[in-house]
Design a protein around this motif. Structure first.
Motif, PDB file in Angstrom:
ATOM      1  N   PHE A  56      55.916  55.925  21.196  1.00 31.01           N
ATOM      2  CA  PHE A  56      56.849  54.826  21.455  1.00 31.01           C
ATOM      3  C   PHE A  56      56.329  53.934  22.583  1.00 31.01           C
ATOM      4  CE2 PHE A  56      61.794  54.355  21.192  1.00 31.01           C
ATOM      5  CZ  PHE A  56      61.630  53.160  20.535  1.00 31.01           C
ATOM      6  N   LEU A  57      55.844  54.554  23.669  1.00 33.52           N
ATOM      7  CA  LEU A  57      55.352  53.785  24.817  1.00 33.52           C
ATOM      8  C   LEU A  57      54.050  53.055  24.482  1.00 33.52           C
ATOM      9  CD1 LEU A  57      56.121  56.235  27.774  1.00 33.52           C
ATOM     10  CD2 LEU A  57      57.314  54.112  27.191  1.00 33.52           C
ATOM     11  N   ASP A  58      53.187  53.683  23.678  1.00 32.49           N
ATOM     12  CA  ASP A  58      51.955  53.000  23.260  1.00 32.49           C
ATOM     13  C   ASP A  58      52.290  51.759  22.431  1.00 32.49           C
ATOM     14  OD1 ASP A  58      50.384  54.838  24.528  1.00 32.49           O
ATOM     15  OD2 ASP A  58      49.847  55.965  22.716  1.00 32.49           O
ATOM     16  N   PHE A  59      53.293  51.884  21.558  1.00 34.95           N
ATOM     17  CA  PHE A  59      53.685  50.746  20.727  1.00 34.95           C
ATOM     18  C   PHE A  59      54.323  49.646  21.578  1.00 34.95           C
ATOM     19  CE2 PHE A  59      56.461  48.726  17.425  1.00 34.95           C
ATOM     20  CZ  PHE A  59      55.427  48.234  16.644  1.00 34.95           C
ATOM     21  N   PHE A  60      55.108  50.023  22.577  1.00 33.05           N
ATOM     22  CA  PHE A  60      55.696  49.066  23.523  1.00 33.05           C
ATOM     23  C   PHE A  60      54.576  48.247  24.173  1.00 33.05           C
ATOM     24  CE2 PHE A  60      57.260  47.630  27.585  1.00 33.05           C
ATOM     25  CZ  PHE A  60      58.608  47.377  27.419  1.00 33.05           C
ATOM     26  N   ARG A  61      53.527  48.923  24.615  1.00 32.10           N
ATOM     27  CA  ARG A  61      52.418  48.243  25.284  1.00 32.10           C
ATOM     28  C   ARG A  61      51.694  47.305  24.319  1.00 32.10           C
ATOM     29  NH1 ARG A  61      49.956  52.428  26.383  1.00 32.10           N
ATOM     30  NH2 ARG A  61      51.230  52.915  28.217  1.00 32.10           N
ATOM     31  N   THR A  62      51.492  47.761  23.094  1.00 31.75           N
ATOM     32  CA  THR A  62      50.821  46.927  22.090  1.00 31.75           C
ATOM     33  C   THR A  62      51.626  45.661  21.804  1.00 31.75           C
ATOM     34  OG1 THR A  62      49.778  48.843  21.030  1.00 31.75           O
ATOM     35  CG2 THR A  62      50.004  46.850  19.698  1.00 31.75           C
ATOM     36  N   CYS A  63      52.950  45.812  21.686  1.00 32.47           N
ATOM     37  CA  CYS A  63      53.804  44.648  21.424  1.00 32.47           C
ATOM     38  C   CYS A  63      53.801  43.686  22.600  1.00 32.47           C
ATOM     39  CB  CYS A  63      55.226  45.103  21.106  1.00 32.47           C
ATOM     40  SG  CYS A  63      55.420  45.882  19.493  1.00 32.47           S
ATOM     41  N   HIS A  64      53.755  44.205  23.811  1.00 32.16           N
ATOM     42  CA  HIS A  64      53.668  43.324  24.984  1.00 32.16           C
ATOM     43  C   HIS A  64      52.385  42.500  24.935  1.00 32.16           C
ATOM     44  CE1 HIS A  64      53.476  41.759  29.041  1.00 32.16           C
ATOM     45  NE2 HIS A  64      52.321  42.386  29.211  1.00 32.16           N
ATOM     46  N   GLU A  65      51.284  43.145  24.592  1.00 31.74           N
ATOM     47  CA  GLU A  65      50.009  42.429  24.508  1.00 31.74           C
ATOM     48  C   GLU A  65      50.051  41.359  23.427  1.00 31.74           C
ATOM     49  OE1 GLU A  65      47.306  45.631  23.909  1.00 31.74           O
ATOM     50  OE2 GLU A  65      47.398  46.319  25.991  1.00 31.74           O
ATOM     51  N   LEU A  66      50.711  41.660  22.327  1.00 30.86           N
ATOM     52  CA  LEU A  66      50.876  40.655  21.266  1.00 30.86           C
ATOM     53  C   LEU A  66      51.723  39.493  21.769  1.00 30.86           C
ATOM     54  CD1 LEU A  66      50.577  39.684  18.336  1.00 30.86           C
ATOM     55  CD2 LEU A  66      52.568  41.097  17.752  1.00 30.86           C
ATOM     56  N   HIS A  67      52.778  39.794  22.524  1.00 30.92           N
ATOM     57  CA  HIS A  67      53.627  38.739  23.097  1.00 30.92           C
ATOM     58  C   HIS A  67      52.795  37.779  23.942  1.00 30.92           C
ATOM     59  CE1 HIS A  67      56.846  37.509  26.215  1.00 30.92           C
ATOM     60  NE2 HIS A  67      57.009  36.766  25.134  1.00 30.92           N
ATOM     61  N   VAL A  68      51.922  38.321  24.773  1.00 34.19           N
ATOM     62  CA  VAL A  68      51.073  37.480  25.622  1.00 34.19           C
ATOM     63  C   VAL A  68      50.213  36.562  24.762  1.00 34.19           C
ATOM     64  CG1 VAL A  68      49.179  37.472  27.294  1.00 34.19           C
ATOM     65  CG2 VAL A  68      51.044  39.133  27.530  1.00 34.19           C
ATOM     66  N   GLU A  69      49.620  37.109  23.709  1.00 35.68           N
ATOM     67  CA  GLU A  69      48.741  36.307  22.849  1.00 35.68           C
ATOM     68  C   GLU A  69      49.514  35.202  22.133  1.00 35.68           C
ATOM     69  OE1 GLU A  69      45.418  36.394  22.647  1.00 35.68           O
ATOM     70  OE2 GLU A  69      45.530  37.869  24.268  1.00 35.68           O
ATOM     71  N   VAL A  70      50.694  35.529  21.609  1.00 37.73           N
ATOM     72  CA  VAL A  70      51.474  34.516  20.888  1.00 37.73           C
ATOM     73  C   VAL A  70      51.951  33.430  21.854  1.00 37.73           C
ATOM     74  CG1 VAL A  70      53.534  34.083  19.505  1.00 37.73           C
ATOM     75  CG2 VAL A  70      52.187  36.140  19.096  1.00 37.73           C
ATOM     76  N   MET A  71      52.369  33.825  23.060  1.00 41.42           N
ATOM     77  CA  MET A  71      52.825  32.821  24.036  1.00 41.42           C
ATOM     78  C   MET A  71      51.669  31.923  24.477  1.00 41.42           C
ATOM     79  SD  MET A  71      56.082  33.037  24.297  1.00 41.42           S
ATOM     80  CE  MET A  71      56.430  32.070  25.782  1.00 41.42           C
ATOM     81  N   ARG A  72      50.465  32.435  24.477  1.00 36.56           N
ATOM     82  CA  ARG A  72      49.311  31.576  24.776  1.00 36.56           C
ATOM     83  C   ARG A  72      49.120  30.539  23.672  1.00 36.56           C
ATOM     84  NH1 ARG A  72      45.021  36.212  26.994  1.00 36.56           N
ATOM     85  NH2 ARG A  72      45.965  36.413  29.082  1.00 36.56           N
ATOM     86  N   SER A  73      49.329  30.951  22.441  1.00 34.35           N
ATOM     87  CA  SER A  73      49.232  29.995  21.325  1.00 34.35           C
ATOM     88  C   SER A  73      50.320  28.933  21.431  1.00 34.35           C
ATOM     89  CB  SER A  73      49.354  30.739  19.989  1.00 34.35           C
ATOM     90  OG  SER A  73      48.301  31.652  19.810  1.00 34.35           O
ATOM     91  N   THR A 127      61.136  37.555  19.228  1.00 33.43           N
ATOM     92  CA  THR A 127      61.419  38.894  18.724  1.00 33.43           C
ATOM     93  C   THR A 127      60.463  39.179  17.581  1.00 33.43           C
ATOM     94  OG1 THR A 127      63.772  38.708  19.278  1.00 33.43           O
ATOM     95  CG2 THR A 127      63.142  40.448  17.739  1.00 33.43           C
ATOM     96  N   PHE A 128      59.786  40.315  17.659  1.00 31.93           N
ATOM     97  CA  PHE A 128      58.920  40.766  16.568  1.00 31.93           C
ATOM     98  C   PHE A 128      59.703  41.774  15.739  1.00 31.93           C
ATOM     99  CE2 PHE A 128      55.454  40.281  19.980  1.00 31.93           C
ATOM    100  CZ  PHE A 128      55.300  38.930  19.705  1.00 31.93           C
ATOM    101  N   VAL A 129      59.809  41.529  14.439  1.00 35.58           N
ATOM    102  CA  VAL A 129      60.561  42.413  13.546  1.00 35.58           C
ATOM    103  C   VAL A 129      59.602  43.032  12.536  1.00 35.58           C
ATOM    104  CG1 VAL A 129      62.450  42.609  11.891  1.00 35.58           C
ATOM    105  CG2 VAL A 129      62.630  40.994  13.797  1.00 35.58           C
ATOM    106  N   PHE A 130      59.568  44.355  12.526  1.00 35.17           N
ATOM    107  CA  PHE A 130      58.779  45.124  11.572  1.00 35.17           C
ATOM    108  C   PHE A 130      59.777  45.751  10.604  1.00 35.17           C
ATOM    109  CE2 PHE A 130      56.965  44.983  15.762  1.00 35.17           C
ATOM    110  CZ  PHE A 130      55.607  44.740  15.585  1.00 35.17           C
ATOM    111  N   GLN A 131      59.772  45.321   9.352  1.00 34.77           N
ATOM    112  CA  GLN A 131      60.794  45.769   8.409  1.00 34.77           C
ATOM    113  C   GLN A 131      60.177  46.489   7.214  1.00 34.77           C
ATOM    114  OE1 GLN A 131      63.018  42.576   6.563  1.00 34.77           O
ATOM    115  NE2 GLN A 131      61.299  41.169   6.593  1.00 34.77           N
ATOM    116  N   ASP A 132      60.977  47.377   6.612  1.00 37.35           N
ATOM    117  CA  ASP A 132      60.518  48.061   5.408  1.00 37.35           C
ATOM    118  C   ASP A 132      60.699  47.152   4.195  1.00 37.35           C
ATOM    119  OD1 ASP A 132      63.221  48.152   4.794  1.00 37.35           O
ATOM    120  OD2 ASP A 132      63.440  50.307   5.171  1.00 37.35           O
ATOM    121  N   ALA A 133      60.601  47.721   3.001  1.00 38.48           N
ATOM    122  CA  ALA A 133      60.623  46.911   1.777  1.00 38.48           C
ATOM    123  C   ALA A 133      62.020  46.690   1.217  1.00 38.48           C
ATOM    124  CB  ALA A 133      59.744  47.569   0.709  1.00 38.48           C
TER     125      ALA A 133
END
Length: 245
Positions: A56-73, A127-133
């Motif tokens: 859970f914490l590893d995924f939290f960190r990964t999502c934070h890094e993605l947030h930084v990249e998207v906000m740079r865009s 908000t990043f949403v990861f959804q099933d099918a």
């Protein structure tokens, strides 16, 4: 879980009525910064869920890094320096939520105001949403007010704009209402009596707690700022207080 639609309402009487007449049909577990001294995460025992906390914490960190990249865009899109937002979002004041929508009788989702998660906007930047099918997520067109399905696409992330990015950009980026309802008929068996369970993960990205959110100089437009300056903490705590008090 509290009714999401309540987050759009400030009248205490109406909030109480909504809790009774149109409760959300979902359950969740949520974490924030694991080092926060005030808002402490509650974890299951390691023996009951081996590896859960670390994952859970590893995924939290990964999502934070993605947030930084998207906000740079987004910064580049707004003609700002690429790293403009970096020091305003590096505190990781985010929330990561696991969501389960149990299987429910389809007829229960057809009533007035009934939904798996009522119409609401999110508070932060993205908000990043990861959804099933299974489907059921809908987004409102702010111009026509019609809801359109965010049909699940494998290996993709749904990105919602939140209130604070809307305030920062003076609605250049719009914070739109969204909800979770019964899936599209095309995704359900004919005459289905039960709507299948749905699972998703939502990562709510927020600026630093003490960041002042005010209209960016190059987003003034012809009419000037639409919103008054506010700190992240004051805005989010204020919205939560209206919802839960």
């Amino acid at each position: 879980d509290a009714n999401e639609a309540i987050t759009q309402e400030t009248d205490p009487v109406k909030i109480a009525q909504m809790r009774v007449t149109a409760p959300d049909a979902k359950e969740s577990m949520e974490i924030g910064r694991d080092w926060d001294k005030i808002w402490k995460n509650q974890w299951p025992q390691e023996s009951l869920a081996p590896g859960f906390k670390t994952t859970f914490l590893d995924f939290f960190r990964t999502c934070h890094e993605l947030h930084v990249e998207v906000m740079r865009s987004i910064a580049l899109g707004l003609q700002l320096e690429e790293n403009f937002f970096d020091q305003r979002i590096d505190g990781q004041y985010h929330n990561l939520r696991l969501l389960n929508y149990p299987s429910i009788r389809t007829e229960l989702l057809k009533g007035e105001g009934q939904a798996r998660a009522g119409a609401h906007s999110d508070y932060g930047t993205l908000t990043f949403v990861f959804q099933d099918a299974v489907g059921g997520l809908q987004v409102q067109n702010p111009h026509t007010k019609h809801y359109h399905p965010a049909t699940p696409i494998p290996d993709t992330i749904v990105v919602n704009v939140g209130d604070l990015l809307a305030r920062w950009s003076n609605d250049v980026f719009r914070s739109t209402l969204h909800r979770v309802v019964s899936p599209q008929r095309s995704l359900l068996p004919p005459d289905a009596e039960m709507t299948p369970s749905r699972q998703s993960i939502a990562f709510f990205c927020n600026p630093n707690w003490d960041a002042t959110i005010s209209c960016l100089p190059n987003c003034l437009g012809k009419t000037g700022p639409k919103y008054s300056p506010v700190t992240t903490e004051k805005y989010i705590v204020g919205r939560l207080s209206e919802t839960y008090n």
